[in-house]
Design an enzyme around this catalytic site. Structure first.
Site, PDB file in Angstrom:
ATOM      1  N   ASP A   1       2.989   3.214   6.211  1.00 47.36           N
ATOM      2  CA  ASP A   1       3.497   3.126   7.924  1.00 47.36           C
ATOM      3  C   ASP A   1       4.299   2.277   8.237  1.00 47.36           C
ATOM      4  O   ASP A   1       4.702   1.811   8.525  1.00 47.36           O
ATOM      5  CB  ASP A   1       1.956   1.965   7.438  1.00 47.36           C
TER       6      ASP A   1
ATOM      7  N   ASP B   1      14.656  -0.966   0.546  1.00 48.95           N
ATOM      8  CA  ASP B   1      15.392  -0.758   1.661  1.00 48.95           C
ATOM      9  C   ASP B   1      16.111  -2.610   1.447  1.00 48.95           C
ATOM     10  O   ASP B   1      17.336  -2.338   1.278  1.00 48.95           O
ATOM     11  CB  ASP B   1      14.205  -1.787   2.736  1.00 48.95           C
TER      12      ASP B   1
ATOM     13  N   LYS C   1      17.078   3.099   1.625  1.00 49.28           N
ATOM     14  CA  LYS C   1      18.034   2.843   2.562  1.00 49.28           C
ATOM     15  C   LYS C   1      19.034   1.972   1.382  1.00 49.28           C
ATOM     16  O   LYS C   1      19.357   0.824   2.519  1.00 49.28           O
ATOM     17  CB  LYS C   1      17.061   2.402   3.096  1.00 49.28           C
TER      18      LYS C   1
ATOM     19  N   LYS D   1       0.697  -1.435  -0.040  1.00 47.64           N
ATOM     20  CA  LYS D   1       0.058  -0.666  -0.094  1.00 47.64           C
ATOM     21  C   LYS D   1       0.477   1.231   0.136  1.00 47.64           C
ATOM     22  O   LYS D   1       0.234   2.626  -0.522  1.00 47.64           O
ATOM     23  CB  LYS D   1      -0.990  -0.074   0.992  1.00 47.64           C
ATOM     24  N   GLY D   2       2.452   1.091   0.571  1.00 48.46           N
ATOM     25  CA  GLY D   2       3.177   1.936   0.539  1.00 48.46           C
ATOM     26  C   GLY D   2       2.806   3.169  -0.264  1.00 48.46           C
ATOM     27  O   GLY D   2       3.114   4.013  -0.403  1.00 48.46           O
TER      28      GLY D   2
ATOM     29  N   ARG E   1      -0.234   6.322   7.654  1.00 48.35           N
ATOM     30  CA  ARG E   1       0.280   6.563   6.225  1.00 48.35           C
ATOM     31  C   ARG E   1      -0.629   8.279   5.612  1.00 48.35           C
ATOM     32  O   ARG E   1      -0.234   8.547   4.472  1.00 48.35           O
ATOM     33  CB  ARG E   1      -0.854   5.791   5.601  1.00 48.35           C
TER      34      ARG E   1
ATOM     35  N   ASP F   1       7.812   3.071  -2.635  1.00 52.32           N
ATOM     36  CA  ASP F   1       7.426   3.807  -1.751  1.00 52.32           C
ATOM     37  C   ASP F   1       9.148   3.792  -0.914  1.00 52.32           C
ATOM     38  O   ASP F   1       9.931   4.439  -1.371  1.00 52.32           O
ATOM     39  CB  ASP F   1       6.572   3.816  -0.133  1.00 52.32           C
TER      40      ASP F   1
ATOM     41  N   PHE G   1      13.540   3.732  10.167  1.00 53.01           N
ATOM     42  CA  PHE G   1      12.231   2.898  10.323  1.00 53.01           C
ATOM     43  C   PHE G   1      11.472   4.655  10.155  1.00 53.01           C
ATOM     44  O   PHE G   1      11.627   5.073  10.772  1.00 53.01           O
ATOM     45  CB  PHE G   1      11.914   2.350  11.354  1.00 53.01           C
TER      46      PHE G   1
HETATM   47  P1  IMP Z   1      12.579  -4.500   1.228  1.00 53.02           P
HETATM   48  O1  IMP Z   1      12.229  -5.729   0.473  1.00 53.02           O
HETATM   49  O2  IMP Z   1      13.801  -4.744   2.729  1.00 53.02           O
HETATM   50  O3  IMP Z   1      13.394  -3.629   0.163  1.00 53.02           O
HETATM   51  O4  IMP Z   1      11.576  -3.640   1.730  1.00 53.02           O
HETATM   52  C1  IMP Z   1      10.744  -2.691   0.967  1.00 53.02           C
HETATM   53  C2  IMP Z   1       9.232  -2.952   1.934  1.00 53.02           C
HETATM   54  O5  IMP Z   1      10.037  -2.752   2.992  1.00 53.02           O
HETATM   55  C3  IMP Z   1       8.847  -1.380   1.081  1.00 53.02           C
HETATM   56  O6  IMP Z   1       8.251  -1.555  -0.034  1.00 53.02           O
HETATM   57  C4  IMP Z   1       7.995  -1.079   2.960  1.00 53.02           C
HETATM   58  O7  IMP Z   1       6.912  -1.471   2.650  1.00 53.02           O
HETATM   59  C5  IMP Z   1       8.951  -1.954   3.819  1.00 53.02           C
HETATM   60  N1  IMP Z   1       9.935  -0.357   5.157  1.00 53.02           N
HETATM   61  C6  IMP Z   1      10.722  -1.364   4.788  1.00 53.02           C
HETATM   62  N2  IMP Z   1      11.765  -0.213   5.452  1.00 53.02           N
HETATM   63  C7  IMP Z   1      10.382   0.596   5.751  1.00 53.02           C
HETATM   64  C8  IMP Z   1      10.021   1.817   6.986  1.00 53.02           C
HETATM   65  O8  IMP Z   1      11.670   2.853   7.172  1.00 53.02           O
HETATM   66  N3  IMP Z   1       9.175   2.370   6.875  1.00 53.02           N
HETATM   67  C9  IMP Z   1       8.557   1.438   6.835  1.00 53.02           C
HETATM   68  N4  IMP Z   1       8.037   0.894   6.127  1.00 53.02           N
HETATM   69  C10 IMP Z   1       9.407   0.110   5.309  1.00 53.02           C
END
Ligand code: IMP
Length: 180
Positions: free
Chosen positions: A163, A107, A135, A47-48, A169, A104, A156
């Site tokens: 969220d 990470d 990040k 949803k982000g 959000r 969004d 975070f």
């Molecule tokens: P990744 O697969 O580790 O790159 O994470 C991607 C997803 O993790 C993003 O689309 C977010 O939904 C969630 N996420 C990662 N870091 C954060 C944060 O700092 N705040 C909120 N959601 C996060």
């Protein structure tokens, strides 16, 4: 994080509404130029990224279509489970289409990397990634980012569609949680 969160004690402002707006204008200008004469499909990862997508497409002067994909979330945690499962997939064919994946946050990179792999199998004409935030300190899998909003610190973050346990959000700015 325990108890009820207090905006002033627990959140620190990271990116203002004005900065987000300015950045979206810049990204939209690049997308307008890069996709002139084309009709890309912007795929928003729910949803982000819904708020980012909504603001971004209003700055686009080219024709665009939108699609939504939904993946499993972190739930109430601030740590990823390391697995990506699909809740909702595309509702139309993307073969031979220009695709922009709208995220969004990138990470660890696991989500985008998994999605790129799955989308590639549908033989799009082109496949690019547009993310509001990244990040880099947390990256485990290198992923290409063609359109980047902001690099954020290893904190975070919440707000502007993003969220914490499904909340916050609705905030217009991006904050980070102080005690994370
Ligand atoms: P990744 O697969 O580790 O790159 O994470 C991607 C997803 O993790 C993003 O689309 C977010 O939904 C969630 N996420 C990662 N870091 C954060 C944060 O700092 N705040 C909120 N959601 C996060």
């Amino acid at each position: 994080m325990n108890g009820i969160m207090n905006y002033y004690n627990d959140f620190k402002l990271l990116i203002t509404q004005k900065e987000i707006k300015r950045k979206i204008n810049q990204l939209a200008k690049r997308i307008n130029a890069d996709y002139r004469g084309k009709t890309p499909i912007l795929i928003s990862v729910l949803k982000g990224s819904f708020m980012f997508l909504a603001d971004l497409i209003r700055e686009l002067t080219i024709d665009v279509e939108i699609e939504f994909i939904e993946l499993s979330s972190y739930g109430d945690s601030t740590e990823s489970s390391g697995e990506v499962s699909v809740i909702k997939w595309l509702s139309k064919e993307i073969r031979q289409r220009d695709i922009i994946l709208v995220e969004d946050i990138v990470d660890t990179g696991l989500t985008v990397s998994t999605l790129l792999e799955r989308l590639e199998k549908h033989n799009p004409q082109s496949l690019k990634v547009c993310t509001l935030t990244s990040k880099p300190a947390r990256r485990e899998i290198e992923v290409p980012i063609h359109y980047l909003g902001f690099e954020v610190p290893n904190k975070f973050i919440i707000g502007y569609g993003i969220d914490y346990g499904e909340k916050y959000r609705n905030l217009s700015e991006i904050y980070y949680l102080k005690n994370e």
